[in-house]
Motif scaffolding. Sequence first.
Motif, PDB file in Angstrom:
ATOM      1  N   ARG A 188       0.858  -1.186   0.000  1.00 23.87           N
ATOM      2  CA  ARG A 188       0.000   0.000   0.000  1.00 23.87           C
ATOM      3  C   ARG A 188       0.894   1.235   0.000  1.00 23.87           C
ATOM      4  O   ARG A 188       1.898   1.286   0.678  1.00 23.87           O
ATOM      5  CB  ARG A 188      -0.877   0.009   1.243  1.00 23.87           C
ATOM      6  N   GLU A 242      -0.842   7.630   2.062  1.00 22.69           N
ATOM      7  CA  GLU A 242      -0.988   9.062   1.821  1.00 22.69           C
ATOM      8  C   GLU A 242      -1.078   9.727   3.186  1.00 22.69           C
ATOM      9  O   GLU A 242      -2.066   9.558   3.904  1.00 22.69           O
ATOM     10  CB  GLU A 242      -2.258   9.316   1.012  1.00 22.69           C
ATOM     11  N   GLY A 263     -10.893   5.690  -9.123  1.00 20.55           N
ATOM     12  CA  GLY A 263     -10.084   4.532  -8.775  1.00 20.55           C
ATOM     13  C   GLY A 263     -10.382   3.396  -9.721  1.00 20.55           C
ATOM     14  O   GLY A 263     -11.471   3.330 -10.306  1.00 20.55           O
ATOM     15  N   LYS A 311      -1.958   3.050  -5.856  1.00 25.48           N
ATOM     16  CA  LYS A 311      -2.470   3.191  -4.496  1.00 25.48           C
ATOM     17  C   LYS A 311      -2.138   1.958  -3.658  1.00 25.48           C
ATOM     18  O   LYS A 311      -1.584   2.061  -2.580  1.00 25.48           O
ATOM     19  CB  LYS A 311      -3.980   3.418  -4.518  1.00 25.48           C
ATOM     20  N   GLY A 320      -5.251   5.383  -8.651  1.00 30.86           N
ATOM     21  CA  GLY A 320      -6.126   6.513  -8.391  1.00 30.86           C
ATOM     22  C   GLY A 320      -6.299   7.351  -9.635  1.00 30.86           C
ATOM     23  O   GLY A 320      -6.014   6.920 -10.755  1.00 30.86           O
TER      24      GLY A 320
END
Length: 141
Positions: free
Chosen positions: A6, A9, A62, A127, A54
């Motif tokens: 992952r 963010e 997405g 993402k 994304g």
Amino acid sequence: TPHGFRVEEEKLGREATAEQKKLAQEKKLAQQKDSGQRIVDELKQGGMALVSVGKGHFTENGHIMVINGYAKDAKGKEWFFVANPGRRNPDPKDSKYRDGAVVVDRELTHGAGRVRVSRETLEKELKYGFTFDPPRAGQTA
């Protein structure tokens, strides 16, 4: 065997300093590069990857795609080969495809064909995802 990854963010408030924002961006870029390398390593072993991207070349929100190949062109540019189901054929006149970061290798039918996306572009839009080891001798699905 799936291996997940992952790209985190980091959420920064309005009061974040320029230095904090810069560090958060550097951390994200490092995670994206690391994830891209994990995909390359798995593909070179005969595996594949399932990724979520994304906003960017493939979607406004997405999208999930299968990455089933990797190569370098004659100029050394790295490309991922993507099975992009559920999408219309990319229109070369669409401004988001004019930069050459996504290339359709042959005619598609609702995304069921080979599409190349540059490693740089995929890493930027990545993402999260999973890489899957290649099947072992005698292994069945």
